[in-house]
Design an enzyme around this catalytic site. Structure first.
Site, PDB file in Angstrom:
ATOM      1  N   LYS A 111       0.842  -1.212   0.000  1.00  0.00           N
ATOM      2  CA  LYS A 111       0.000   0.000   0.000  1.00  0.00           C
ATOM      3  C   LYS A 111       0.877   1.263   0.000  1.00  0.00           C
ATOM      4  O   LYS A 111       0.543   2.258  -0.645  1.00  0.00           O
ATOM      5  CB  LYS A 111      -0.918  -0.005   1.229  1.00  0.00           C
ATOM      6  CG  LYS A 111      -1.895  -1.184   1.234  1.00  0.00           C
ATOM      7  CD  LYS A 111      -3.338  -0.719   1.228  1.00  0.00           C
ATOM      8  CE  LYS A 111      -4.290  -1.838   0.865  1.00  0.00           C
ATOM      9  NZ  LYS A 111      -4.563  -2.754   1.978  1.00  0.00           N
ATOM     10  N   LYS A 194      -3.062 -10.866  -8.993  1.00  0.00           N
ATOM     11  CA  LYS A 194      -4.370 -11.361  -8.592  1.00  0.00           C
ATOM     12  C   LYS A 194      -5.510 -10.460  -9.063  1.00  0.00           C
ATOM     13  O   LYS A 194      -5.308  -9.279  -9.340  1.00  0.00           O
ATOM     14  CB  LYS A 194      -4.404 -11.502  -7.072  1.00  0.00           C
ATOM     15  CG  LYS A 194      -4.298 -10.192  -6.327  1.00  0.00           C
ATOM     16  CD  LYS A 194      -4.610 -10.345  -4.851  1.00  0.00           C
ATOM     17  CE  LYS A 194      -4.565  -8.980  -4.185  1.00  0.00           C
ATOM     18  NZ  LYS A 194      -5.016  -8.952  -2.821  1.00  0.00           N
ATOM     19  N   LYS A 197     -10.033  -5.238  -6.882  1.00  0.00           N
ATOM     20  CA  LYS A 197     -10.917  -4.116  -7.200  1.00  0.00           C
ATOM     21  C   LYS A 197     -10.127  -2.925  -7.717  1.00  0.00           C
ATOM     22  O   LYS A 197     -10.613  -2.127  -8.484  1.00  0.00           O
ATOM     23  CB  LYS A 197     -11.665  -3.660  -5.945  1.00  0.00           C
ATOM     24  CG  LYS A 197     -12.689  -4.653  -5.473  1.00  0.00           C
ATOM     25  CD  LYS A 197     -13.148  -4.313  -4.057  1.00  0.00           C
ATOM     26  CE  LYS A 197     -13.675  -5.570  -3.383  1.00  0.00           C
ATOM     27  NZ  LYS A 197     -13.872  -5.408  -1.946  1.00  0.00           N
TER      28      LYS A 197
HETATM   29  P1  TYM Z   1     -10.626  -8.017   1.041  1.00  0.00           P
HETATM   30  O1  TYM Z   1     -11.831  -7.187   1.222  1.00  0.00           O
HETATM   31  O2  TYM Z   1      -9.486  -7.470   0.272  1.00  0.00           O
HETATM   32  O3  TYM Z   1     -11.008  -9.399   0.387  1.00  0.00           O
HETATM   33  C1  TYM Z   1     -12.035 -10.190   0.938  1.00  0.00           C
HETATM   34  C2  TYM Z   1     -11.719 -11.656   0.786  1.00  0.00           C
HETATM   35  O4  TYM Z   1     -11.548 -12.005  -0.579  1.00  0.00           O
HETATM   36  C3  TYM Z   1     -10.295 -12.650  -0.752  1.00  0.00           C
HETATM   37  N1  TYM Z   1      -9.728 -12.296  -2.069  1.00  0.00           N
HETATM   38  C4  TYM Z   1      -9.185 -13.179  -2.910  1.00  0.00           C
HETATM   39  N2  TYM Z   1      -9.032 -14.511  -2.833  1.00  0.00           N
HETATM   40  C5  TYM Z   1      -8.460 -15.127  -3.879  1.00  0.00           C
HETATM   41  N3  TYM Z   1      -8.036 -14.495  -5.006  1.00  0.00           N
HETATM   42  C6  TYM Z   1      -8.183 -13.148  -5.125  1.00  0.00           C
HETATM   43  N4  TYM Z   1      -7.797 -12.531  -6.248  1.00  0.00           N
HETATM   44  C7  TYM Z   1      -8.772 -12.432  -4.042  1.00  0.00           C
HETATM   45  N5  TYM Z   1      -9.066 -11.122  -3.833  1.00  0.00           N
HETATM   46  C8  TYM Z   1      -9.640 -11.061  -2.606  1.00  0.00           C
HETATM   47  C9  TYM Z   1      -9.431 -12.160   0.388  1.00  0.00           C
HETATM   48  O5  TYM Z   1      -8.393 -13.072   0.654  1.00  0.00           O
HETATM   49  C10 TYM Z   1     -10.433 -12.063   1.506  1.00  0.00           C
HETATM   50  O6  TYM Z   1     -10.630 -13.322   2.119  1.00  0.00           O
HETATM   51  N6  TYM Z   1      -8.458  -7.629   5.477  1.00  0.00           N
HETATM   52  C11 TYM Z   1      -9.502  -8.297   4.763  1.00  0.00           C
HETATM   53  C12 TYM Z   1     -10.880  -8.068   5.361  1.00  0.00           C
HETATM   54  C13 TYM Z   1     -10.964  -8.396   6.805  1.00  0.00           C
HETATM   55  C14 TYM Z   1     -10.981  -9.693   7.371  1.00  0.00           C
HETATM   56  C15 TYM Z   1     -11.066  -9.503   8.779  1.00  0.00           C
HETATM   57  C16 TYM Z   1     -10.941 -10.988   6.853  1.00  0.00           C
HETATM   58  C17 TYM Z   1     -11.026  -7.496   7.831  1.00  0.00           C
HETATM   59  N7  TYM Z   1     -11.092  -8.161   9.005  1.00  0.00           N
HETATM   60  C18 TYM Z   1     -11.118 -10.581   9.655  1.00  0.00           C
HETATM   61  C19 TYM Z   1     -10.992 -12.055   7.732  1.00  0.00           C
HETATM   62  C20 TYM Z   1     -11.076 -11.862   9.119  1.00  0.00           C
HETATM   63  C21 TYM Z   1      -9.502  -7.763   3.337  1.00  0.00           C
HETATM   64  O7  TYM Z   1      -9.053  -6.689   3.076  1.00  0.00           O
HETATM   65  O8  TYM Z   1     -10.123  -8.542   2.473  1.00  0.00           O
END
Ligand code: TYM
Length: 331
Positions: A111, A194, A197
């Site tokens: 980031k 990957k 968004k």
């Molecule tokens: P975020 O919002 O970026 O993504 C949400 C979930 O989607 C998965 N993901 C992917 N998996 C496989 N391939 C991809 N290209 C891909 N893009 C996204 C992420 O691995 C995630 O599981 N920090 C987290 C949100 C969060 C969270 C938590 C998760 C906040 N608190 C507590 C679990 C437990 C995040 O930014 O995910």
């Protein structure tokens, strides 16, 4: 019964990476575990959304959770900011989270590189808030994609550190979870890393995309000029398309195109057409439900209120106990 927690940030529509990395596991796990699935709106504040954007994005993730098949009677679905106990635990955990380890987190470094003008403290302590989300319900399994593995390791570190400091074993250790043998990483369509968004226009296929939009994006996906020897290793942009096919197409279809590639008889146009149609099929049931659910604001409010009550019940029990462990006023 083991407890499960996971969340998705409210930063826009959900894509196939979110679905295959996380959501698909949520839906299966709700039948077997005590599940908490939330919308991480606090985490999304690191990029300063306007109130209107935040509001719309939170609602959209809730709609897509329900459309994908999370059952609010089985799993607890809630909005992170509806459970202020999480931010209290975050504060306590921050006292034992160190600059060095936070600065070394891969996601933080990424980031900083991507947005050097917005390196805020919330971004630095993002993994601490995530740890609070998880351990506030004493979860042991966390369904996430591969990119969150390091955050889970940090959540274990922070929970264990709290335990050691107060000489107990209050918080259990949470682990990243997937039903497959390994954590999932869904590639994007830009031939690079990957699906995400913020990776640029056309990289991600969203669950709510129309069939025409899906076809257009897939047909524009990056390829090369074709294999030059038999059975050669696929370059990344081609491997990405096969990896996507692995999740949306049948094993026979995948084997068919693999064989054509190995015999140098592949036509990428045919592969893309098939891939697009299989993506259209895979997302059809969700797409159909998104519009119906979006129209029912009363239902959405009810789900969010019910979830907030259940999540606060669990979280406030933890906070009461944590306050006692820390040693706040007793007199
Ligand atoms: P975020 O919002 O970026 O993504 C949400 C979930 O989607 C998965 N993901 C992917 N998996 C496989 N391939 C991809 N290209 C891909 N893009 C996204 C992420 O691995 C995630 O599981 N920090 C987290 C949100 C969060 C969270 C938590 C998760 C906040 N608190 C507590 C679990 C437990 C995040 O930014 O995910």
């Amino acid at each position: 019964m083991e407890t499960v927690v996971s969340g998705i940030r409210s930063t826009g529509n959900l894509h196939l990476g979110n679905y295959y990395g996380a959501l698909q596991n949520f839906i299966k796990m709700q039948h077997e575990y005590n599940c908490f699935f939330f919308i991480a709106d606090l985490h999304s504040l690191t990029t300063h959304p306007t109130p209107a954007n935040l509001h719309g994005n939170v609602k959209q993730v809730l709609i897509e959770y329900l459309a994908a098949g999370i059952d609010p009677e089985k799993a607890t679905i809630y909005v992170q900011s509806d459970v202020p106990e999480v931010t209290e635990l975050y504060l306590y955990l921050n006292m034992n989270a160190y600059m060095g380890e936070l600065e070394r987190a891969t996601s933080f470094k990424d980031k900083v590189r991507a947005n050097p003008e917005n390196v805020n403290a919330g971004l630095l302590t993002y993994p601490v808030l995530m740890a609070a989300d998880i351990i506030i319900h004493k979860a042991t399994k966390v369904p996430v994609g591969k990119d969150q593995e390091q955050h889970l390791e940090m959540a274990r570190t922070f929970g264990n550190r709290f335990n050691r400091l107060y000489n107990n074993d209050y918080f259990p250790e949470p682990y990243a979870f997937s039903f497959g043998e390994s954590l999932v990483k869904i590639p994007g369509l830009d031939g690079k890393g990957k699906m995400g968004k913020s990776e640029g226009e056309g990289n991600a296929i969203f669950l709510g995309d129309t069939p025409e939009a899906i076809r257009k994006k897939v047909m524009r996906a990056v390829t090369d000029s074709g294999p030059t020897v038999e059975n050669q290793q696929k370059p990344q942009e081609i491997q990405n398309l096969f990896d996507l096919m692995k999740v949306v197409s049948t094993p026979d279809t995948l084997a068919h195109f693999d064989e054509l590639y190995n015999k140098m008889a592949i036509r990428y146009g045919d592969l893309k057409k098939e891939l697009a149609e299989d993506m259209v099929l895979a997302t059809a049931p969700i797409r159909d439900r998104i519009n119906a659910i979006a129209a029912d604001t009363d239902y959405l409010r009810k789900v969010a209120e019910m979830g907030a009550d259940k999540a606060r019940e669990s979280a406030s029990k933890t906070i009461r106990e944590v306050r006692e462990i820390i040693g706040f006023r007793k007199f």
